[in-house]
Design a protein around this motif. Structure first.
Motif, PDB file in Angstrom:
ATOM      1  N   MET A   1      54.483  14.908  45.108  1.00 59.61           N
ATOM      2  CA  MET A   1      54.657  15.774  43.960  1.00 59.61           C
ATOM      3  C   MET A   1      53.499  16.764  43.850  1.00 59.61           C
ATOM      4  O   MET A   1      53.676  17.932  43.490  1.00 59.61           O
ATOM      5  CB  MET A   1      54.770  14.948  42.681  1.00 59.61           C
ATOM      6  CG  MET A   1      55.088  15.778  41.443  1.00 59.61           C
ATOM      7  SD  MET A   1      55.207  14.769  39.965  1.00 59.61           S
ATOM      8  CE  MET A   1      56.631  13.761  40.380  1.00 59.61           C
ATOM      9  N   LEU A   2      52.304  16.307  44.194  1.00 62.87           N
ATOM     10  CA  LEU A   2      51.121  17.163  44.111  1.00 62.87           C
ATOM     11  C   LEU A   2      51.212  18.323  45.104  1.00 62.87           C
ATOM     12  O   LEU A   2      50.891  19.462  44.769  1.00 62.87           O
ATOM     13  CB  LEU A   2      49.869  16.326  44.386  1.00 62.87           C
ATOM     14  CG  LEU A   2      48.531  16.870  43.889  1.00 62.87           C
ATOM     15  CD1 LEU A   2      48.583  17.185  42.407  1.00 62.87           C
ATOM     16  CD2 LEU A   2      47.425  15.867  44.169  1.00 62.87           C
ATOM     17  N   THR A   3      51.651  18.031  46.325  1.00 58.87           N
ATOM     18  CA  THR A   3      51.796  19.095  47.319  1.00 58.87           C
ATOM     19  C   THR A   3      52.903  20.073  46.914  1.00 58.87           C
ATOM     20  O   THR A   3      52.801  21.276  47.176  1.00 58.87           O
ATOM     21  CB  THR A   3      52.111  18.515  48.708  1.00 58.87           C
ATOM     22  OG1 THR A   3      53.271  17.678  48.630  1.00 58.87           O
ATOM     23  CG2 THR A   3      50.944  17.704  49.243  1.00 58.87           C
ATOM     24  N   ALA A   4      53.946  19.552  46.273  1.00 58.13           N
ATOM     25  CA  ALA A   4      55.028  20.417  45.814  1.00 58.13           C
ATOM     26  C   ALA A   4      54.551  21.340  44.694  1.00 58.13           C
ATOM     27  O   ALA A   4      54.880  22.528  44.664  1.00 58.13           O
ATOM     28  CB  ALA A   4      56.211  19.581  45.341  1.00 58.13           C
ATOM     29  N   LEU A   5      53.765  20.803  43.782  1.00 53.35           N
ATOM     30  CA  LEU A   5      53.258  21.596  42.660  1.00 53.35           C
ATOM     31  C   LEU A   5      52.287  22.671  43.117  1.00 53.35           C
ATOM     32  O   LEU A   5      52.310  23.801  42.634  1.00 53.35           O
ATOM     33  CB  LEU A   5      52.592  20.681  41.636  1.00 53.35           C
ATOM     34  CG  LEU A   5      53.525  19.894  40.716  1.00 53.35           C
ATOM     35  CD1 LEU A   5      52.779  18.754  40.036  1.00 53.35           C
ATOM     36  CD2 LEU A   5      54.137  20.815  39.664  1.00 53.35           C
ATOM     37  N   LEU A   6      51.394  22.307  44.066  1.00 55.37           N
ATOM     38  CA  LEU A   6      50.369  23.245  44.525  1.00 55.37           C
ATOM     39  C   LEU A   6      50.810  24.079  45.719  1.00 55.37           C
ATOM     40  O   LEU A   6      50.081  24.969  46.159  1.00 55.37           O
ATOM     41  CB  LEU A   6      49.089  22.474  44.877  1.00 55.37           C
ATOM     42  CG  LEU A   6      48.362  21.824  43.696  1.00 55.37           C
ATOM     43  CD1 LEU A   6      47.176  21.014  44.184  1.00 55.37           C
ATOM     44  CD2 LEU A   6      47.906  22.879  42.694  1.00 55.37           C
ATOM     45  N   ASN A   7      51.985  23.747  46.277  1.00 55.46           N
ATOM     46  CA  ASN A   7      52.533  24.503  47.402  1.00 55.46           C
ATOM     47  C   ASN A   7      51.606  24.475  48.616  1.00 55.46           C
ATOM     48  O   ASN A   7      51.302  25.510  49.219  1.00 55.46           O
ATOM     49  CB  ASN A   7      52.819  25.946  46.981  1.00 55.46           C
ATOM     50  CG  ASN A   7      53.679  26.689  47.986  1.00 55.46           C
ATOM     51  OD1 ASN A   7      54.450  26.068  48.723  1.00 55.46           O
ATOM     52  ND2 ASN A   7      53.545  27.999  48.037  1.00 55.46           N
ATOM     53  N   VAL A   8      51.113  23.286  48.955  1.00 58.69           N
ATOM     54  CA  VAL A   8      50.283  23.101  50.148  1.00 58.69           C
ATOM     55  C   VAL A   8      50.804  21.890  50.922  1.00 58.69           C
ATOM     56  O   VAL A   8      51.558  21.080  50.397  1.00 58.69           O
ATOM     57  CB  VAL A   8      48.793  22.880  49.794  1.00 58.69           C
ATOM     58  CG1 VAL A   8      48.215  24.093  49.098  1.00 58.69           C
ATOM     59  CG2 VAL A   8      48.613  21.628  48.928  1.00 58.69           C
ATOM     60  N   GLU A   9      50.377  21.779  52.179  1.00 60.55           N
ATOM     61  CA  GLU A   9      50.728  20.620  52.984  1.00 60.55           C
ATOM     62  C   GLU A   9      49.795  19.458  52.651  1.00 60.55           C
ATOM     63  O   GLU A   9      48.663  19.658  52.188  1.00 60.55           O
ATOM     64  CB  GLU A   9      50.627  20.952  54.473  1.00 60.55           C
ATOM     65  CG  GLU A   9      51.557  22.070  54.932  1.00 60.55           C
ATOM     66  CD  GLU A   9      53.019  21.698  54.816  1.00 60.55           C
ATOM     67  OE1 GLU A   9      53.324  20.497  54.912  1.00 60.55           O
ATOM     68  OE2 GLU A   9      53.848  22.613  54.624  1.00 60.55           O
TER      69      GLU A   9
END
Length: 257
Positions: free
Chosen positions: A201-209
């Motif tokens: 969820m964190l990578t989805a929110l921040l748009n990073v791998e």
């Protein structure tokens, strides 16, 4: 009089536009295999950085506008992203199905200690503790976590190059930096992240791998042990703290110049 009428028209126009944009996306989430409702599914609006969960009937509602993306995640099920459409907001509830993942058990190896009775020999078999330390820099409200052998080098590096990696990662993504503040302020998001350890969820929110996310925290002088054991909320707080330290040190540099 004309000014008053113009002001009233502008107020009504603004209210109308706001009403059109801020609507509720209503839905129900089901198990794809048996159509049973799924309770406590995590739903996050990635654009507005708000979150909610489904009730015991699998139902949810969340503020959204057309083209917002909802991230749906549930333990043991494949996470998906759903785009909010005009028809969804216009015609009401939407039915969404999640697919269960096949769970595989990892092989666990237990190493038995064979004691000899000689303290000097036996003590060598005991695993070394996790030497993670946190160092404080004068003038900053928080400290730096690093492994003992390279801790001092990391602190020195951070003084002369404070969180530059974080700035490079998000320099072209100012929206993601603004999301950091939103995520810290939204209690629902914080509660969701506190129960997660997969960084999804964190990578989805921040748009990073995920690999970039771990590298950011590492470059911000957090130990490998912290990165491996921290939940998603702790990782979020670490990145946010790192960015705040970067701004403090940057202001100090500018004043000296």
């Amino acid at each position: 009089m004309k000014r008053i009428l113009l002001l009233i028209c502008v107020m009504f126009s603004t209210a109308a536009i706001t009403a059109q944009e801020n609507k509720l996306a209503i839905g129900v989430i089901l198990d794809a295999a048996n159509d049973k409702p799924l309770e406590s599914v995590n739903i996050v609006n990635l654009n507005q950085v708000t979150g909610t969960t489904t009730n015991n009937n699998g139902e949810f509602e969340i503020a959204a506008k057309v083209n917002d993306t909802l991230h749906l995640s549930y333990l043991g099920y494949k996470s998906i992203k759903v785009r909010v459409t005009n028809d969804w907001l216009k015609f009401g509830s939407s039915e969404i199905k999640l697919t269960e993942l096949a769970l595989a058990l990892e092989k666990v190896v237990v190493n038995q200690l064979r004691l000899t009775g000689y303290l000097e020999v036996d003590i060598q078999q005991v695993p070394a503790p996790n030497d993670n330390y946190r160092y404080q820099i004068s003038g900053l409200p928080t400290g730096y976590e690093a492994s003992k052998p390279s801790g001092i080098n990391k602190i020195i590096g951070s003084i002369f190059n404070p969180a530059d990696f974080l700035h490079r990662m998000f320099g072209k993504k100012p929206n993601e930096l603004r999301k950091l503040k939103k995520m810290k302020q939204d209690d629902e998001i914080r509660n969701l992240l506190a129960s997660k350890f997969d960084r999804e969820m964190l990578t989805a929110l921040l748009n990073v791998e995920k690999v970039d996310l771990d590298e950011i925290v590492s470059q911000c002088n957090y130990s490998k042990g912290f990165i491996q054991s921290a939940n998603d909320l702790q990782i979020l707080d670490a990145i946010s703290e790192c960015y705040e330290e970067y701004k403090v040190l940057s202001r100090g540099r500018n004043k000296r110049l």
